[in-house]
Design an enzyme around this catalytic site. Structure first.
Site, PDB file in Angstrom:
ATOM      1  N   ASP A 280      17.724   7.733  22.357  1.00  0.00           N
ATOM      2  CA  ASP A 280      17.392   9.109  21.950  1.00  0.00           C
ATOM      3  C   ASP A 280      16.536   9.152  20.687  1.00  0.00           C
ATOM      4  OD1 ASP A 280      18.637  10.468  23.988  1.00  0.00           O
ATOM      5  OD2 ASP A 280      20.571  10.597  22.954  1.00  0.00           O
TER       6      ASP A 280
ATOM      7  N   TYR B 175      25.957  -2.266  21.029  1.00  0.00           N
ATOM      8  CA  TYR B 175      25.452  -1.278  20.076  1.00  0.00           C
ATOM      9  C   TYR B 175      26.142  -1.469  18.733  1.00  0.00           C
ATOM     10  CZ  TYR B 175      23.136   1.617  23.639  1.00  0.00           C
ATOM     11  OH  TYR B 175      22.298   2.088  24.617  1.00  0.00           O
TER      12      TYR B 175
END
Lengths: 245, 245
Positions: B52, B110
């Protein structure tokens, strides 16, 4: 009268060094501008050290006198509101009236950060030297040993400097690697203008085979700036810590 | 025909995410622009994942087909010449013709980076979440244990997502502290839209006493997005590694 100590951190990429000057905006001018908004008048500040254009600090001390009754924590928050994003107050304390950020400092620690890969690091822009040739940290650590001790560091001082006594004591000096980030760390009682950056430039000369680790000793003994390596770029240098009694 | 793999790193602060779109400049568009300058024509690229607006990557894989005989090392250097500074090619390799950056990925890691001090960090602008309240990493590590395993993560998925199967397997999940930097690390076979950021927002709710670590289990079981915490800001999130067979 009170004597207040501000401990700063700054990313120096956008500043013409720490000391107030005519030719560009500096860390100390930004600090005075923010203080003026809070205190209501322009106050002189005393800084622990001078850093050059583009050099960073993880710890930089300034003190100033005021009669205002502002609480240290409130001053810290107000400073962090008024200062630009790249200068932060990490701590603010009441100091003895006799405390002087520069004269009372008994030592300093600098870190020089190198990104050692064949591509640039998008997370360290203007915050590390990009050096693409593989650094042999074992070799450089052998070279570092020759920096330790009390020496006349004339060979490691900017030719523009007009300081007379160039004898300084280096107490710690080493190179460490963490992945592709290589850090040169040096502690000492004081540093000449560009001293750390010339020490790094000379170590990189050792890395490139221009000199052996042992050559550092004769470069120091030469007291001749032209015998040492280049002045490594400002962007890798961080004033890391200032030591007080 | 050849299939070339580019491994990228990027600082996503200035991009509208990774996937090409009409409303803003994206990572993949920048990669295609640079490739076009080298290859001479616009080539479609396949990406490992979507990130994003404002999200970073330490490893992001894209592959593309070409008949040009350019050497991988030359392509890497040419890409790093043409790409903007905040996108770098860390590696370029020849891949099997059948290799697909997205379908062949078997897992991802992540990292979510938090600057945990009462002042902002001038070296981590747009590269970490600033969270001023003290994080209890021991408490959050207990909460992390409830994320591990195969669960329906509907409660941790953006309400805008139209994906049907929301079952994912989290293999590793922990919080570590290094000074004032706190990192949340999670590995899994795949992640839903905003999943990591909602996991972090929920952990910060645990830190603030809104939930106990054990409550994570019932939040997962609710499969209700409104029961979980806020979506933590994009700036702290890094796609850290993509795993292939």
């Amino acid at each position: 009268m009170r004597n207040l100590l501000l401990i700063l951190q700054y990313n120096g990429a956008n500043y013409h060094g720490s000391q107030v000057q005519k030719n560009g905006y500096t860390i100390c001018e930004a600090v005075q501008d923010a203080l003026e908004k809070i205190i209501g008048s322009r106050v002189p500040i005393t800084a622990c050290s001078r850093t050059d254009t583009g050099v960073h600090a993880k710890m930089f001390c300034v003190n100033f006198r005021t009669e205002k009754p502002i609480l240290p924590q409130k001053l810290k928050n107000a400073m962090n509101f008024h200062l630009p994003w790249d200068i932060r107050v990490s701590d603010c304390r009441e100091a003895d009236l006799s405390f002087h950020s520069r004269y009372d400092a008994v030592g300093k620690k600098y870190v020089y950060k190198i990104w050692n890969a064949d591509y640039e690091n998008p997370f360290l822009k203007d915050m590390a030297l990009h050096y693409p040739w593989k650094i042999d940290e074992e070799l450089l650590n052998r070279a570092c040993q020759y920096y330790i001790g009390t020496h006349d560091f004339s060979a490691f001082c900017s030719a523009q400097s007009d300081i007379e006594d160039k004898v300084r004591t280096v107490t710690e000096c080493s190179v460490t690697r963490n992945g592709d980030v290589v850090e040169f760390t040096v502690c000492g009682d004081g540093f000449l203008h560009n001293m750390v950056r010339i020490m790094v430039g000379t170590l990189l000369g050792v890395n490139e085979g221009k000199w052996t680790p042992e050559d550092i000793e004769s470069i120091i003994n030469s007291k001749d700036r032209s015998k040492a390596g280049v002045t490594a770029k400002a962007c890798g240098l961080y004033l890391w810590e200032v030591f007080y009694k």
